[in-house]
Scaffold this motif. Sequence first.
Motif, PDB file in Angstrom:
ATOM      1  N   ILE A 192      18.729  59.277  47.879  1.00 57.80           N
ATOM      2  CA  ILE A 192      17.586  58.397  48.101  1.00 57.80           C
ATOM      3  C   ILE A 192      16.641  59.086  49.081  1.00 57.80           C
ATOM      4  N   LEU A 193      15.399  59.319  48.659  1.00 60.81           N
ATOM      5  CA  LEU A 193      14.402  59.934  49.529  1.00 60.81           C
ATOM      6  C   LEU A 193      13.725  58.889  50.414  1.00 60.81           C
TER       7      LEU A 193
ATOM      8  N   LEU B  76      16.273  69.110  50.097  1.00 65.00           N
ATOM      9  CA  LEU B  76      14.883  68.738  50.300  1.00 65.00           C
ATOM     10  C   LEU B  76      14.698  68.448  51.788  1.00 65.00           C
ATOM     11  N   PRO B  77      14.176  69.400  52.557  1.00 63.09           N
ATOM     12  CA  PRO B  77      13.978  69.144  53.996  1.00 63.09           C
ATOM     13  C   PRO B  77      13.002  67.989  54.203  1.00 63.09           C
ATOM     14  N   ALA B  78      13.255  67.193  55.224  1.00 65.22           N
ATOM     15  CA  ALA B  78      12.408  66.017  55.482  1.00 65.22           C
ATOM     16  C   ALA B  78      10.960  66.429  55.700  1.00 65.22           C
TER      17      ALA B  78
ATOM     18  N   LEU C 108       5.124  62.094  50.863  1.00 68.58           N
ATOM     19  CA  LEU C 108       5.115  60.847  50.098  1.00 68.58           C
ATOM     20  C   LEU C 108       3.895  60.028  50.508  1.00 68.58           C
ATOM     21  N   PHE C 109       3.041  59.711  49.524  1.00 74.13           N
ATOM     22  CA  PHE C 109       1.870  58.890  49.781  1.00 74.13           C
ATOM     23  C   PHE C 109       1.969  57.607  48.957  1.00 74.13           C
ATOM     24  N   ILE C 110       1.738  56.484  49.615  1.00 71.10           N
ATOM     25  CA  ILE C 110       1.589  55.195  48.945  1.00 71.10           C
ATOM     26  C   ILE C 110       0.158  54.762  49.200  1.00 71.10           C
TER      27      ILE C 110
ATOM     28  N   ASP D  95      12.390  60.658  57.382  1.00 77.20           N
ATOM     29  CA  ASP D  95      13.135  61.005  58.587  1.00 77.20           C
ATOM     30  C   ASP D  95      14.488  61.650  58.321  1.00 77.20           C
ATOM     31  N   HIS D  96      14.788  61.976  57.055  1.00 76.96           N
ATOM     32  CA  HIS D  96      16.083  62.588  56.770  1.00 76.96           C
ATOM     33  C   HIS D  96      15.946  63.535  55.588  1.00 76.96           C
TER      34      HIS D  96
END
Length: 548
Positions: free
Chosen positions: A164-165, A256-258, A263-265, A273-274
């Motif tokens: 989960i991203l 996938l480094p944080a 991510l754009f909404i 953060d992870h």
Amino acid sequence: MKNARMFPFERNRYFYGKLLTVRDFESEQKYLNDKRRLLNRLLFGSGVVAGMQVVAVDDKTITVEMGLAIDYIGREIVVPSPVTLKLSMIDGFTNNEYKKNVYLYVAYDEKGREPVHSVGNSSVRGEEVGEYNRLLESYRLFVKEEAPDPRTFENVQLLEDVVILHQDANVRVSQRMPKYVNPGDVVDVTLVVEKTLQTPRVSVSFGYEADGFDPVGYDGNRVSFVEPGEGQETEYRHTYSVKVQDRPGTLGKLRLPAEAIELFIGDNRIPIDHAAVHSSEIVSKPAMERVLKDWYERSLDQAAEGSADREVCLAKIGLLQVGPTYIIEQVERVPFGEYIPNASLMQRMALTGRGASLNRFYAEAQTYDVDYGAKPELGVTYHPERNAFEFKLGIPKPQAIQDEIATGVVEVPLDATAKTPRRFFSRGLRNFVTDEIFHGLGAGQVTLVVGLEEHTDGRAFVYYDSSDVFKGTDYEADVPNVRFGTIVYPASGSFRIGMKLIEATEAQKLSVRWWAFKKLQPGTADAAAGAVIGHAMAEAAAAKEEDS
């Protein structure tokens, strides 16, 4: 069978004179029910068997059609007739937020029927006691407003590694890839974006780090997804591919480094953060054999319990907020694929599929431009849903020539008495200079290339520089060996050609081919084209005015 825990099966033993009590009859029912439900659970699985379609009747009402399902502990759930309900009247639905997705579930339920007076109980208790004479095996519909975690499904646990991203009340971004892979395979990694209908446009991009995998495609290790501008879906899937390295017996990692995840909404960037890390085992045997090994090595408790506390999800319902209320915008049936296929149908499909087009591969191709001088690019994507390979070929653009070119031929008579505006003088001195030639490219510096042109058997040959290098070969020239020089007049846009004969010749004239190259300044070509167009438009307007 109140829970999935299995106890040794025990059945009644009948004999003449046996005193039968409630316990005996309940044991009889429990023995038959538990065995059947265990076999349902282990042989068939769980999900919808037939029917149970969910349909939106109007903006606030749904209908669940009659049908059959098996729950996660093997109990049969039967909807005997269609049922129509207001969504707001279904258990679990809250009215505090209408911009959301809700999930409609069905669960096994029992209801008492035929209330009767209990004679035995009244004699013990001293007051009138009622009991139900029958138990109706029924169902219960209810709503959950949070999507289930995909990692909790049994088939997903066996087949896929899910990370989960990001997840909040309106958006969940996850990624899936196979749990077991084979060396040399090209495997798909699927980015899944789930959202409510009124959530602004979602876009995701990141660069991943791979250990045991090589990127496939022209984008390398960069992945980008942008929700279509006209998108009206609650779920999107974006697939990219990686190739498994030849490292059997190791664990492949896709990280996938944080800080690499964007991510754009809407216009808001959501901080991550992870880090998200995939782990896939690289196995030498076929990956499906490894999955089956996990399946067969489950304990009976694991197999029987599975997801015992899970119900069957019949539909994902997308809601739109309209003022102080909502409307049902769309209904997606069985969103998590909880179906039970018919065994004979699956066998027939397996048999007919051996020679059918499903086992054939297809190729699709398209090209795109890359910059001049760049290396050609080749990207390959496999689409398993249609057995197609998609090839994308990047072809370097041709070199952009920012030059203007002019050419011409000067006929040079070697007879000094010939009348020509561009004749050569002083044959005895063996040096010749033409009259001034206007190249037509306007004022400015030009580069000149000059050569002797010869026509033989209907073909034209132009010899540049020294032609005597071809002597003694099949390409020996009939023209004399000549040395050229040029004078350029930048102010007037003209030039002269000087020629010195290196050897004697019987030719009466020579054809001199010249090329003039002028470097254009940026924008010059556009300006010149604009001037030509403007001049043409002016002429057309003048002609129209004259006609009128």
